[in-house]
Scaffold this motif. Structure first.
Motif, PDB file in Angstrom:
ATOM      1  N   ASP A 103       0.814  -1.363   0.199  1.00  0.00           N
ATOM      2  CA  ASP A 103       0.049  -0.258   0.085  1.00  0.00           C
ATOM      3  C   ASP A 103       0.748   1.257   0.109  1.00  0.00           C
ATOM      4  O   ASP A 103       0.266   2.414   0.269  1.00  0.00           O
ATOM      5  N   ASP A 104       2.169   1.154  -0.169  1.00  0.00           N
ATOM      6  CA  ASP A 104       2.934   2.171  -0.341  1.00  0.00           C
ATOM      7  C   ASP A 104       3.209   2.873   1.053  1.00  0.00           C
ATOM      8  O   ASP A 104       3.615   4.032   1.306  1.00  0.00           O
ATOM      9  N   SER A 105       3.196   2.122   2.170  1.00  0.00           N
ATOM     10  CA  SER A 105       3.148   2.763   3.353  1.00  0.00           C
ATOM     11  C   SER A 105       4.626   2.619   3.823  1.00  0.00           C
ATOM     12  O   SER A 105       5.199   3.405   4.767  1.00  0.00           O
ATOM     13  N   TYR A 106       5.456   1.704   3.160  1.00  0.00           N
ATOM     14  CA  TYR A 106       6.838   1.602   3.290  1.00  0.00           C
ATOM     15  C   TYR A 106       7.599   2.180   1.914  1.00  0.00           C
ATOM     16  O   TYR A 106       7.128   1.519   0.884  1.00  0.00           O
ATOM     17  N   ASN A 107       8.532   2.775   2.084  1.00  0.00           N
ATOM     18  CA  ASN A 107       9.442   3.116   0.783  1.00  0.00           C
ATOM     19  C   ASN A 107      10.385   2.118   0.647  1.00  0.00           C
ATOM     20  O   ASN A 107      11.718   2.031   1.452  1.00  0.00           O
ATOM     21  N   VAL A 125      16.419  -9.187  10.568  1.00  0.00           N
ATOM     22  CA  VAL A 125      16.450  -7.711  10.524  1.00  0.00           C
ATOM     23  C   VAL A 125      15.039  -6.823  10.639  1.00  0.00           C
ATOM     24  O   VAL A 125      14.222  -7.100   9.896  1.00  0.00           O
ATOM     25  N   MET A 126      14.782  -6.301  12.032  1.00  0.00           N
ATOM     26  CA  MET A 126      13.419  -5.849  12.121  1.00  0.00           C
ATOM     27  C   MET A 126      13.393  -4.273  11.824  1.00  0.00           C
ATOM     28  O   MET A 126      14.405  -3.489  12.089  1.00  0.00           O
ATOM     29  N   GLY A 127      12.169  -3.723  11.217  1.00  0.00           N
ATOM     30  CA  GLY A 127      12.085  -2.336  11.052  1.00  0.00           C
ATOM     31  C   GLY A 127      11.624  -1.880  12.491  1.00  0.00           C
ATOM     32  O   GLY A 127      10.714  -2.611  13.116  1.00  0.00           O
ATOM     33  N   ASN A 128      11.687  -0.663  12.797  1.00  0.00           N
ATOM     34  CA  ASN A 128      11.023  -0.045  13.835  1.00  0.00           C
ATOM     35  C   ASN A 128      10.284   1.466  13.384  1.00  0.00           C
ATOM     36  O   ASN A 128      11.149   2.219  13.141  1.00  0.00           O
ATOM     37  N   ARG A 129       9.189   1.570  13.198  1.00  0.00           N
ATOM     38  CA  ARG A 129       8.410   2.717  12.892  1.00  0.00           C
ATOM     39  C   ARG A 129       8.563   3.817  13.767  1.00  0.00           C
ATOM     40  O   ARG A 129       8.761   5.074  13.631  1.00  0.00           O
ATOM     41  N   PHE A 130       8.716   3.548  15.170  1.00  0.00           N
ATOM     42  CA  PHE A 130       8.762   4.527  16.020  1.00  0.00           C
ATOM     43  C   PHE A 130      10.155   5.057  16.363  1.00  0.00           C
ATOM     44  O   PHE A 130      10.270   6.068  16.629  1.00  0.00           O
ATOM     45  N   MET A 131      11.302   4.338  15.787  1.00  0.00           N
ATOM     46  CA  MET A 131      12.663   5.005  15.545  1.00  0.00           C
ATOM     47  C   MET A 131      12.751   5.743  14.646  1.00  0.00           C
ATOM     48  O   MET A 131      13.388   6.997  14.327  1.00  0.00           O
ATOM     49  N   GLY A 132      11.955   5.305  13.305  1.00  0.00           N
ATOM     50  CA  GLY A 132      12.190   6.023  11.979  1.00  0.00           C
ATOM     51  C   GLY A 132      11.376   7.180  11.643  1.00  0.00           C
ATOM     52  O   GLY A 132      11.596   8.091  10.770  1.00  0.00           O
ATOM     53  N   GLY A 133      10.248   7.163  12.451  1.00  0.00           N
ATOM     54  CA  GLY A 133       9.230   8.335  12.492  1.00  0.00           C
ATOM     55  C   GLY A 133       8.115   8.046  11.604  1.00  0.00           C
ATOM     56  O   GLY A 133       7.657   6.965  10.775  1.00  0.00           O
ATOM     57  N   ILE A 134       6.969   8.326  12.003  1.00  0.00           N
ATOM     58  CA  ILE A 134       5.553   7.796  11.728  1.00  0.00           C
ATOM     59  C   ILE A 134       4.879   9.365  10.926  1.00  0.00           C
ATOM     60  O   ILE A 134       4.545  10.214  11.755  1.00  0.00           O
ATOM     61  N   GLU A 135       4.404   9.333   9.853  1.00  0.00           N
ATOM     62  CA  GLU A 135       3.830  10.300   9.048  1.00  0.00           C
ATOM     63  C   GLU A 135       2.677  10.430   9.491  1.00  0.00           C
ATOM     64  O   GLU A 135       1.794   9.668  10.196  1.00  0.00           O
ATOM     65  N   LYS A 136       2.113  11.848   9.876  1.00  0.00           N
ATOM     66  CA  LYS A 136       0.986  12.168  10.103  1.00  0.00           C
ATOM     67  C   LYS A 136      -0.279  11.336   9.633  1.00  0.00           C
ATOM     68  O   LYS A 136      -0.168  11.357   8.229  1.00  0.00           O
ATOM     69  N   ASP A 137      -1.264  10.775  10.332  1.00  0.00           N
ATOM     70  CA  ASP A 137      -2.219   9.998   9.962  1.00  0.00           C
ATOM     71  C   ASP A 137      -1.908   8.614   9.277  1.00  0.00           C
ATOM     72  O   ASP A 137      -2.524   8.083   8.624  1.00  0.00           O
ATOM     73  N   ALA A 138      -0.510   8.326   9.412  1.00  0.00           N
ATOM     74  CA  ALA A 138      -0.155   7.192   8.778  1.00  0.00           C
ATOM     75  C   ALA A 138      -0.564   5.849   9.590  1.00  0.00           C
ATOM     76  O   ALA A 138      -0.656   4.780   9.132  1.00  0.00           O
ATOM     77  N   MET A 139      -0.684   6.086  11.005  1.00  0.00           N
ATOM     78  CA  MET A 139      -1.059   5.108  11.925  1.00  0.00           C
ATOM     79  C   MET A 139      -2.247   5.344  12.781  1.00  0.00           C
ATOM     80  O   MET A 139      -2.172   6.415  13.300  1.00  0.00           O
ATOM     81  N   PRO A 140      -3.267   4.672  12.942  1.00  0.00           N
ATOM     82  CA  PRO A 140      -4.449   4.894  13.630  1.00  0.00           C
ATOM     83  C   PRO A 140      -3.992   5.374  15.124  1.00  0.00           C
ATOM     84  O   PRO A 140      -2.971   4.563  15.467  1.00  0.00           O
ATOM     85  N   PHE A 141      -4.654   6.062  16.029  1.00  0.00           N
ATOM     86  CA  PHE A 141      -4.288   6.497  17.256  1.00  0.00           C
ATOM     87  C   PHE A 141      -4.080   5.448  18.054  1.00  0.00           C
ATOM     88  O   PHE A 141      -3.300   5.177  18.890  1.00  0.00           O
ATOM     89  N   LEU A 142      -5.048   4.407  18.198  1.00  0.00           N
ATOM     90  CA  LEU A 142      -5.092   3.134  19.173  1.00  0.00           C
ATOM     91  C   LEU A 142      -3.855   2.262  18.632  1.00  0.00           C
ATOM     92  O   LEU A 142      -3.148   1.877  19.520  1.00  0.00           O
ATOM     93  N   PRO A 209      15.881   1.784  11.813  1.00  0.00           N
ATOM     94  CA  PRO A 209      14.613   2.784  11.772  1.00  0.00           C
ATOM     95  C   PRO A 209      14.131   2.538  10.347  1.00  0.00           C
ATOM     96  O   PRO A 209      14.773   2.122   9.461  1.00  0.00           O
ATOM     97  N   VAL A 210      12.673   2.745  10.397  1.00  0.00           N
ATOM     98  CA  VAL A 210      11.905   2.583   9.206  1.00  0.00           C
ATOM     99  C   VAL A 210      10.877   3.742   9.259  1.00  0.00           C
ATOM    100  O   VAL A 210      10.290   3.736  10.238  1.00  0.00           O
ATOM    101  N   ARG A 211      10.720   4.417   8.125  1.00  0.00           N
ATOM    102  CA  ARG A 211       9.736   5.574   8.301  1.00  0.00           C
ATOM    103  C   ARG A 211       8.355   4.923   7.660  1.00  0.00           C
ATOM    104  O   ARG A 211       8.278   4.238   6.848  1.00  0.00           O
ATOM    105  N   LEU A 212       7.203   5.485   8.402  1.00  0.00           N
ATOM    106  CA  LEU A 212       6.083   4.861   7.954  1.00  0.00           C
ATOM    107  C   LEU A 212       5.215   5.973   7.335  1.00  0.00           C
ATOM    108  O   LEU A 212       5.160   7.079   7.989  1.00  0.00           O
ATOM    109  N   TYR A 213       4.779   5.768   5.907  1.00  0.00           N
ATOM    110  CA  TYR A 213       4.089   6.762   5.559  1.00  0.00           C
ATOM    111  C   TYR A 213       2.560   6.811   5.288  1.00  0.00           C
ATOM    112  O   TYR A 213       2.346   5.371   5.553  1.00  0.00           O
ATOM    113  N   LYS A 214       1.792   7.659   5.044  1.00  0.00           N
ATOM    114  CA  LYS A 214       0.460   7.431   4.836  1.00  0.00           C
ATOM    115  C   LYS A 214       0.128   6.596   3.569  1.00  0.00           C
ATOM    116  O   LYS A 214       0.453   7.029   2.506  1.00  0.00           O
TER     117      LYS A 214
END
Length: 392
Positions: A103-107, A125-142, A209-214
């Motif tokens: 879904d193009d949420s990972y680059n 090798v695990m990615g970590n979105r909390f280390m790499g950054g989470i774009e606004k609205d890319a992950m639900p609040f809960l 680190p892995v960045r999560l995109y909307k």
């Protein structure tokens, strides 16, 4: 695993260094973008690679879009995220595999840290979105503030690893490590199973680190917050009998034993109330529940060893013998019968008339508990012996 059927629609001849596996179910809006980014990543890194799209029954043109973009598509008949990943990995040819969502949420242009970690000796090798950054609205609040942090904390606690994001959809592993893990789940809990098995096998691991995109899918996600969250938690519990059975059972057993010991002697005053034989009954109930949970823990270890399952390691079972168990059971039952006859003697001294419940129940309750414990230990001992029978 052979629970999925694979049909390859496009095959490359060369043997690649890296395989990128992308599970797909109706992602026509984004699958081509993901494939193109993956191809460009190989060009930038000057590495040979293949892109395998594991299609899970798309009906929106995703297959055609993926093939047109240059991917090799395998069709996986069994439904589920885990089934799709396993089908894609089984069809891949690379020595190192990177998986990521369609879904193009990972680059996929950002896969270099995974490859660097693999070249440095990491098999997982695990990615970590909390280390790499989470774009606004890319992950639900809960998911961001409750589900992922809580489940990741439980996973670290249960399995003694340092992964901060158990459910990151981008991760890498060697083909050899994947075969060692012997993954079985077909649904979303597959993400947890992979991390748990890597931890249990002590695979050389790293976290990047892995960045999560909307995402760009334009439709509701396949992930169900509560149903899939429970499936992840259930899996963590089932693969950690120490936390599911042993620690709670030990706590119940010793709390019950402590209160029972105090209440057998006298009433326990607590502020304006008095804890008496009613509390003694509940305390003895805790002893029974705790002992049963400990027995389940030991039996789960025996069953896992018998079946060759990879679950959290526990105590050695070499000490167990049926005869020893029956001796312990006999001691509990004899003690219970002795207390029962003591209570009967007290009743006889009262000419079989009315009794003081505060006196007689202090004998009857532990007597019944001890007899029941004896029966539990005896049946547990026979069942353990059954589990230890070697398969022909």
């Amino acid at each position: 695993m052979n629970f999925f059927a694979i049909q390859t629609t496009k095959v490359t001849e060369e043997t690649p260094e890296i395989s990128i596996v992308i599970p797909c179910l109706n992602e026509v809006r984004t699958i081509a973008v993901c494939v193109e980014k993956a191809r460009l990543a190989f060009d930038n890194l000057q590495m040979s690679g293949e892109i395998v799209v594991a299609d899970n029954g798309s009906r929106d043109g995703s297959i055609e879009a993926a093939e047109k973009a240059g991917a090799r598509v395998v069709q996986v008949s069994a439904s589920g995220y885990g089934a799709a990943i396993q089908g894609g990995v089984a069809a891949s040819k690379g020595a190192f595999i990177i998986m990521g969502d369609a879904d193009d949420s990972y680059n996929f242009l950002e896969i270099k840290p995974f490859i660097d970690s693999w070249k440095a000796g990491s098999e997982f090798v695990m990615g970590n979105r909390f280390m790499g950054g989470i774009e606004k609205d890319a992950m639900p609040f809960l998911h961001r503030y409750l589900g992922n942090p809580v489940l990741s904390f439980i996973g670290r606690l249960f399995f003694q690893n340092q992964f901060g994001d158990f459910h990151c959809g981008m991760r890498g592993f060697s083909k050899e490590a994947f075969d060692k893990m012997k993954l079985t789940t077909a649904g979303m809990e597959f993400a947890s199973e992979m991390v748990v098995k890597a931890s249990l096998l002590n695979l050389p691991s790293a976290e990047v680190p892995v960045r999560l995109y909307k995402d760009g899918r334009g439709r509701p996600p396949h992930l169900n917050t509560w149903t899939d969250g429970w499936r992840h938690l259930r899996f963590l519990l089932l693969f950690s009998p120490r936390w599911l059975f042993f620690y709670p059972g030990l706590t119940f057993f010793f709390l019950g034993l402590l209160f029972s010991s105090l209440l057998l002697r006298s009433v326990i005053p607590f502020q304006s109330i008095r804890l008496d034989v009613s509390t003694l009954l509940y305390s003895n109930g805790l002893v029974l529940v705790g002992s049963q949970m400990i027995a389940f823990y030991i039996m789960s270890q025996a069953f896992a060893r018998r079946e060759g399952l990879s679950i959290q390691s526990g105590i050695s079972l070499d000490w167990f013998q049926l005869e020893r168990g029956l001796i312990v059971a006999g001691i509990f039952m004899l003690f219970g019968f002795w207390l029962s006859f003591s209570a009967l003697h007290y009743w006889e001294m009262q000419n079989f008339g009315p009794l003081n419940p505060q006196i007689v129940l202090r004998k009857v309750i532990p007597a019944v508990t001890s007899i029941l414990l004896g029966f539990q230990v005896a049946t547990f001992s026979f069942f353990m012996s059954f589990l230890q029978i070697r398969k022909s």
